[in-house]
Design a protein around this motif. Structure first.
Motif, PDB file in Angstrom:
ATOM      1  N   ALA A  50       0.847  -1.194   0.000  1.00  0.00           N
ATOM      2  CA  ALA A  50       0.000   0.000   0.000  1.00  0.00           C
ATOM      3  C   ALA A  50       0.879   1.239   0.000  1.00  0.00           C
ATOM      4  O   ALA A  50       1.855   1.319   0.742  1.00  0.00           O
ATOM      5  CB  ALA A  50      -0.904  -0.001   1.221  1.00  0.00           C
ATOM      6  N   LEU A  51       0.535   2.182  -0.862  1.00  0.00           N
ATOM      7  CA  LEU A  51       1.268   3.443  -0.892  1.00  0.00           C
ATOM      8  C   LEU A  51       0.587   4.396   0.083  1.00  0.00           C
ATOM      9  O   LEU A  51      -0.609   4.660  -0.052  1.00  0.00           O
ATOM     10  CB  LEU A  51       1.255   4.025  -2.298  1.00  0.00           C
ATOM     11  CG  LEU A  51       2.029   5.320  -2.484  1.00  0.00           C
ATOM     12  CD1 LEU A  51       3.516   5.069  -2.372  1.00  0.00           C
ATOM     13  CD2 LEU A  51       1.705   5.938  -3.826  1.00  0.00           C
ATOM     14  N   PRO A  52       1.313   4.925   1.086  1.00  0.00           N
ATOM     15  CA  PRO A  52       0.671   5.865   2.004  1.00  0.00           C
ATOM     16  C   PRO A  52       0.188   7.094   1.232  1.00  0.00           C
ATOM     17  O   PRO A  52       0.922   7.646   0.413  1.00  0.00           O
ATOM     18  CB  PRO A  52       1.802   6.237   2.974  1.00  0.00           C
ATOM     19  CG  PRO A  52       2.871   5.213   2.765  1.00  0.00           C
ATOM     20  CD  PRO A  52       2.720   4.695   1.383  1.00  0.00           C
ATOM     21  N   GLY A  53      -1.052   7.475   1.468  1.00  0.00           N
ATOM     22  CA  GLY A  53      -1.581   8.679   0.823  1.00  0.00           C
ATOM     23  C   GLY A  53      -1.971   8.461  -0.621  1.00  0.00           C
ATOM     24  O   GLY A  53      -2.105   9.428  -1.373  1.00  0.00           O
ATOM     25  N   ASP A  54      -2.166   7.216  -1.031  1.00  0.00           N
ATOM     26  CA  ASP A  54      -2.601   6.966  -2.401  1.00  0.00           C
ATOM     27  C   ASP A  54      -4.062   7.390  -2.554  1.00  0.00           C
ATOM     28  O   ASP A  54      -4.881   7.138  -1.685  1.00  0.00           O
ATOM     29  CB  ASP A  54      -2.451   5.475  -2.709  1.00  0.00           C
ATOM     30  CG  ASP A  54      -2.532   5.213  -4.201  1.00  0.00           C
ATOM     31  OD1 ASP A  54      -2.543   6.200  -4.971  1.00  0.00           O
ATOM     32  OD2 ASP A  54      -2.573   4.033  -4.598  1.00  0.00           O
ATOM     33  N   ARG A  55      -4.361   8.078  -3.675  1.00  0.00           N
ATOM     34  CA  ARG A  55      -5.749   8.471  -3.906  1.00  0.00           C
ATOM     35  C   ARG A  55      -5.981   8.615  -5.397  1.00  0.00           C
ATOM     36  O   ARG A  55      -5.037   8.615  -6.186  1.00  0.00           O
ATOM     37  CB  ARG A  55      -6.032   9.791  -3.193  1.00  0.00           C
ATOM     38  CG  ARG A  55      -5.131  10.911  -3.663  1.00  0.00           C
ATOM     39  CD  ARG A  55      -5.465  12.221  -2.991  1.00  0.00           C
ATOM     40  NE  ARG A  55      -4.725  13.299  -3.619  1.00  0.00           N
ATOM     41  CZ  ARG A  55      -3.452  13.585  -3.374  1.00  0.00           C
ATOM     42  NH1 ARG A  55      -2.773  12.848  -2.506  1.00  0.00           N
ATOM     43  NH2 ARG A  55      -2.859  14.570  -3.999  1.00  0.00           N
ATOM     44  N   GLY A  56      -7.255   8.727  -5.781  1.00  0.00           N
ATOM     45  CA  GLY A  56      -7.578   8.912  -7.183  1.00  0.00           C
ATOM     46  C   GLY A  56      -7.331  10.353  -7.597  1.00  0.00           C
ATOM     47  O   GLY A  56      -7.640  11.291  -6.865  1.00  0.00           O
ATOM     48  N   VAL A  57      -6.719  10.534  -8.757  1.00  0.00           N
ATOM     49  CA  VAL A  57      -6.473  11.873  -9.269  1.00  0.00           C
ATOM     50  C   VAL A  57      -7.269  12.025 -10.555  1.00  0.00           C
ATOM     51  O   VAL A  57      -7.141  11.199 -11.460  1.00  0.00           O
ATOM     52  CB  VAL A  57      -4.974  12.075  -9.572  1.00  0.00           C
ATOM     53  CG1 VAL A  57      -4.742  13.444 -10.200  1.00  0.00           C
ATOM     54  CG2 VAL A  57      -4.160  11.914  -8.310  1.00  0.00           C
ATOM     55  N   PRO A  58      -8.119  13.034 -10.659  1.00  0.00           N
ATOM     56  CA  PRO A  58      -8.902  13.179 -11.886  1.00  0.00           C
ATOM     57  C   PRO A  58      -8.047  13.687 -13.050  1.00  0.00           C
ATOM     58  O   PRO A  58      -7.250  14.609 -12.895  1.00  0.00           O
ATOM     59  CB  PRO A  58      -9.975  14.213 -11.506  1.00  0.00           C
ATOM     60  CG  PRO A  58      -9.413  14.949 -10.350  1.00  0.00           C
ATOM     61  CD  PRO A  58      -8.465  14.048  -9.648  1.00  0.00           C
ATOM     62  N   ILE A  59      -8.164  13.013 -14.199  1.00  0.00           N
ATOM     63  CA  ILE A  59      -7.522  13.467 -15.430  1.00  0.00           C
ATOM     64  C   ILE A  59      -8.643  13.627 -16.439  1.00  0.00           C
ATOM     65  O   ILE A  59      -9.231  12.644 -16.866  1.00  0.00           O
ATOM     66  CB  ILE A  59      -6.509  12.444 -15.955  1.00  0.00           C
ATOM     67  CG1 ILE A  59      -5.474  12.116 -14.888  1.00  0.00           C
ATOM     68  CG2 ILE A  59      -5.838  12.942 -17.218  1.00  0.00           C
ATOM     69  CD1 ILE A  59      -4.520  11.021 -15.302  1.00  0.00           C
ATOM     70  N   PHE A  60      -8.955  14.859 -16.827  1.00  0.00           N
ATOM     71  CA  PHE A  60     -10.146  15.125 -17.648  1.00  0.00           C
ATOM     72  C   PHE A  60     -11.339  14.471 -16.987  1.00  0.00           C
ATOM     73  O   PHE A  60     -11.647  14.761 -15.841  1.00  0.00           O
ATOM     74  CB  PHE A  60      -9.936  14.666 -19.100  1.00  0.00           C
ATOM     75  CG  PHE A  60      -8.770  15.378 -19.742  1.00  0.00           C
ATOM     76  CD1 PHE A  60      -8.852  16.749 -20.009  1.00  0.00           C
ATOM     77  CD2 PHE A  60      -7.604  14.703 -20.052  1.00  0.00           C
ATOM     78  CE1 PHE A  60      -7.784  17.405 -20.587  1.00  0.00           C
ATOM     79  CE2 PHE A  60      -6.541  15.357 -20.621  1.00  0.00           C
ATOM     80  CZ  PHE A  60      -6.618  16.712 -20.889  1.00  0.00           C
ATOM     81  N   GLU A  61     -11.980  13.478 -17.699  1.00  0.00           N
ATOM     82  CA  GLU A  61     -13.132  12.854 -17.064  1.00  0.00           C
ATOM     83  C   GLU A  61     -12.738  11.562 -16.362  1.00  0.00           C
ATOM     84  O   GLU A  61     -13.569  10.921 -15.739  1.00  0.00           O
ATOM     85  CB  GLU A  61     -14.204  12.547 -18.114  1.00  0.00           C
ATOM     86  CG  GLU A  61     -14.757  13.804 -18.756  1.00  0.00           C
ATOM     87  CD  GLU A  61     -15.314  13.498 -20.139  1.00  0.00           C
ATOM     88  OE1 GLU A  61     -16.355  12.828 -20.201  1.00  0.00           O
ATOM     89  OE2 GLU A  61     -14.696  13.907 -21.125  1.00  0.00           O
ATOM     90  N   ALA A  62     -11.487  11.160 -16.541  1.00  0.00           N
ATOM     91  CA  ALA A  62     -11.078   9.869 -16.009  1.00  0.00           C
ATOM     92  C   ALA A  62     -10.407  10.031 -14.649  1.00  0.00           C
ATOM     93  O   ALA A  62     -10.123  11.139 -14.203  1.00  0.00           O
ATOM     94  CB  ALA A  62     -10.125   9.195 -16.977  1.00  0.00           C
ATOM     95  N   VAL A  63     -10.162   8.917 -14.020  1.00  0.00           N
ATOM     96  CA  VAL A  63      -9.498   8.925 -12.724  1.00  0.00           C
ATOM     97  C   VAL A  63      -8.296   7.984 -12.793  1.00  0.00           C
ATOM     98  O   VAL A  63      -8.393   6.896 -13.340  1.00  0.00           O
ATOM     99  CB  VAL A  63     -10.453   8.433 -11.613  1.00  0.00           C
ATOM    100  CG1 VAL A  63      -9.754   8.481 -10.268  1.00  0.00           C
ATOM    101  CG2 VAL A  63     -11.702   9.274 -11.595  1.00  0.00           C
ATOM    102  N   ALA A  64      -7.169   8.450 -12.276  1.00  0.00           N
ATOM    103  CA  ALA A  64      -6.008   7.560 -12.198  1.00  0.00           C
ATOM    104  C   ALA A  64      -5.477   7.629 -10.780  1.00  0.00           C
ATOM    105  O   ALA A  64      -5.496   8.686 -10.134  1.00  0.00           O
ATOM    106  CB  ALA A  64      -4.932   7.980 -13.182  1.00  0.00           C
TER     107      ALA A  64
END
Lengths: 349, 343
Positions: free
Chosen positions: B179-193
């Motif tokens: 697990a990466l500490p502080g991992d979260r979804g980042v919005p790119i245009f309409e997508a999420v990475a």
């Protein structure tokens, strides 16, 4: 384990005096060996008898591989494709259409040969060599695996179980689990494959194929239709390996995409020939005799490990580590394999 | 050493015209950047994206696939750079590359269990894999240099069997994760990475850039390229080819190690995870032209995209299937790779 002592003995004697054309001696050796091995399952306890059957399956796969990659010089890293086609064709015909495994075996041979000819045609047409050829064969086997894993047509990842019959039957290749009949069928198939490979190598087609392997341009220049004979070799090789697949299904009563098309299957087809000796008649057999029992030995060690290795109890993987080590040692120290090296020593004297 | 080199040429040659190693290692020598080829590839990629849009009818799906594909493609590129470097210099098709990656995955897992941040594990995994690469090359592969290609292929196959199954033996087959500490979804245009995915991409690009600089701007890199071009010639001007072979193999292995640590938060960690990456890396290497380091990076991005878009074209099939279809097409139609130039 009597197989270990049986196999090399008649052969080294036979191969000695005339290394040039000992072909009929090979046939005599095969006949003697076959007769000697017939009573084997009656002598061995049933656990060892199943090892003997596994040895024969390895040998059959590898005799096929050796024909294409040893005598034909086209290094295949995807013989799982043909093993799997043989296994799946016979399982599919048996489960979905109630066809005898013998018919399935023949159908599998035809399918595997056709697939090999197709791949071979594409690979030769586009002049793939060396690493590229090996990678292409690998890619086709993997594509079949992925397709089989995700296609309803062949039951996806579940694969096929062979329906059990109440009675023993030669026509359906089904006997009680410890029956010696399985061994005799596998022995018959392996002997047939050996005879075919001896006959192939001494035939015109085999000599042409070897000529094309050693110098393709020279072979073409003297008028050998290189493409035709290479395709023939590949088809024959694939057909032999597919028989191992069809028999595997009947013996283990089960097949799934990884068991049929996984890259470990391709490796199992390569290893016996490399350990025993590539491009020799007896190499795959000797390699299989070395490899077959390893699995059992390591399994025993892991079931009751010595005190120092207590923590490994019940784990798997040791057998493949031993294969891998053996492979590296053989390639580095005995690049001609066990049988190839022995034969070389003999002929030098 | 002429035999394997000749084989490499014969294999890479198309229609009898051999490609020379220096071109494979250093494709963009400023003389002629293959603009036309880049334009054609770009056009094909655009076409593939448009077709995917038509097939799925949803912009979000396509953007998501592209984002995921490009991000993982950068990592593929880094792995393939190591593989292609080894092929270009040592003429070895390295089947053990994926298992080195798997080893780095487990190393990273162990270090994070011990409380280290996943990315700090790079400081351990890269040097460790570098040293392992040195040892493997000097200890095992050096004895097979100059032998037929199959011998080296079988040896690396043996190494991969040993590593993969040693991992299985000691760690068992249970999947693990980091697990990466502080991992979260980042919005790119309409997508999420996921942030971890983006960081892996950035990290891979930085390391790829460093490797490129090392090859282009340092004495060591010049020596490596010289050996790739002509090892006898390199020996004549005083380069110790044995050292270069070992260092190159170690560099390639270190790439796999770095990639292993970078993707550790993204994948399930199993002994067989490495072989999946190995397969993809082979495809990328052939696509980029065997021995072509920049081609490997571009090829990685293309294959990352192909994998994700293929999931749209062939729903229900494994994304790897489309990777293989691209692979076979490239093998047959352009075996010298997209950027391998004929001399």
């Amino acid at each position: 384990m009597t197989t270990t002592t049986d196999t090399p003995a008649p052969e080294t004697a036979a191969g000695r005096p005339l290394p040039r054309l000992p072909w009929n001696k090979h046939l005599v050796a095969i006949a003697v060996l076959a007769v000697l091995l017939v009573p084997l399952p009656l002598i061995l306890p049933s656990a060892q008898a199943s090892v003997a059957v596994r040895v024969l399956i390895f040998a059959l796969m590898s005799i096929g591989w050796n024909m294409m990659s040893g005598f034909g010089g086209m290094f295949s890293f995807g013989h799982a494709a043909y093993f799997g086609i043989g296994a799946y064709t016979s399982a599919w015909l048996l489960v979905e259409h109630r066809a005898s495994p013998w018919i399935g075996m023949l159908a599998g041979m035809v399918m595997a040969a056709a697939f090999a000819a197709l791949i071979g045609f594409l690979a030769l047409r586009y002049k793939l060599r060396g690493a590229y050829f090996a990678l292409a064969t690998f890619a086709f086997a993997e594509m079949l695996r992925l397709w089989a894993t995700n296609s309803d047509f062949v039951n996806r990842a579940v694969g096929y179980h062979v329906p059990l019959r109440p009675d023993s039957s030669w026509w359906w290749i089904q006997f009680e689990p410890a029956s010696p009949n399985y061994f005799w069928i596998a022995l018959g198939l392996t002997v047939a494959a050996l005879v075919i490979s001896v006959q192939f190598v001494r035939s015109r087609a085999g000599q042409f194929t070897k000529a094309a392997r050693d110098d393709e341009d020279a072979a073409a220049a003297v008028g050998i239709p290189v493409m035709r004979y290479k395709l023939l070799t590949m088809a024959l090789s694939a057909a032999i390996t597919s028989v191992a697949g069809a028999f595997y299904v009947q013996y283990f009563l089960f097949i799934d995409p990884d068991l049929a098309f996984g890259s470990s299957v391709s490796i199992q087809a390569i290893l016996p020939a490399v350990i025993g000796g590539v491009a020799t008649i007896w190499g795959p057999v000797i390699g299989a005799v070395v490899m077959g029992p390893l699995n059992d030995v390591t399994a025993t060690v892991l079931r009751n490990p010595p005190p120092a290795l207590e923590f490994l109890q019940g784990r798997s993987g040791l057998d493949v580590i031993v294969y891998g080590t053996l492979l590296i040692i053989i390639v580095l120290l005995l690049p001609k394999g066990i049988y190839g090296t022995i034969r070389q020593r003999w002929s030098r004297r | 050493m002429t035999t394997p080199a000749d084989q490499g040429h014969a294999a890479a040659g198309s229609g009898g015209v051999a490609t020379l190693d220096p071109d494979e290692v250093r494709p963009t020598r400023g003389r002629t950047v293959p603009w036309l080829r880049i334009a054609v590839i770009a056009a094909l990629v655009v076409l593939a994206v448009v077709l995917a849009y038509v097939r799925s009818g949803s912009g979000v799906v396509v953007v998501q696939a592209m984002a995921t594909g490009v991000l993982i493609g950068g990592v593929y590129g880094l792995i393939a750079m190591g593989l292609t470097l080894i092929f270009g210099v040592l003429d070895i098709v390295n089947f053990a590359h994926g298992s080195f990656l798997a080893l780095a995955l487990f190393l990273t897992f162990g270090l994070t269990q011990a409380g280290l941040h996943p990315y700090l594990a790079l400081a351990v995994s890269v040097p460790a894999m570098f040293v392992l690469g040195l040892l493997v090359q000097r200890g095992i592969l050096a004895g097979a240099m100059g032998k037929p290609l199959e011998n080296q292929l079988l040896i690396t196959l043996g190494i991969s069997l040993i590593i993969e199954n040693a991992l299985l033996l000691f760690f068992g087959g249970n999947p693990r994760s980091v697990a990466l500490p502080g991992d979260r979804g980042v919005p790119i245009f309409e997508a999420v990475a996921n942030l971890s995915r983006i960081l892996a991409f950035v990290g891979a690009l930085i390391l790829a850039g460093l490797l490129y600089l090392l090859l282009q701007r340092t004495r060591l890199g010049t020596a490596i390229r010289a050996v790739a071009a002509n090892d006898t010639g390199a020996q004549l001007v005083g380069i110790d080819t044995r050292v270069i072979y070992a260092v190159t193999f170690a560099l390639g292995t270190a790439c796999a190690g770095a990639a292993g640590t970078l993707v550790a938060p993204l994948v399930t960690i199993e002994p067989t995870t490495g072989s999946l990456f190995n397969i993809v890396a082979f495809v990328v290497v052939v696509l980029g032209g065997m021995g072509n380091v920049v081609g490997a990076l571009v090829g990685g991005l293309v294959i990352g995209l192909a994998e994700q878009l293929g999931g749209i074209y062939l729903p229900g099939q494994s994304p790897l299937l489309s990777v293989f279809i691209v692979f076979v097409l490239v093998l047959f139609l352009r075996p010298q790779g997209l950027f391998g130039r004929s001399a």
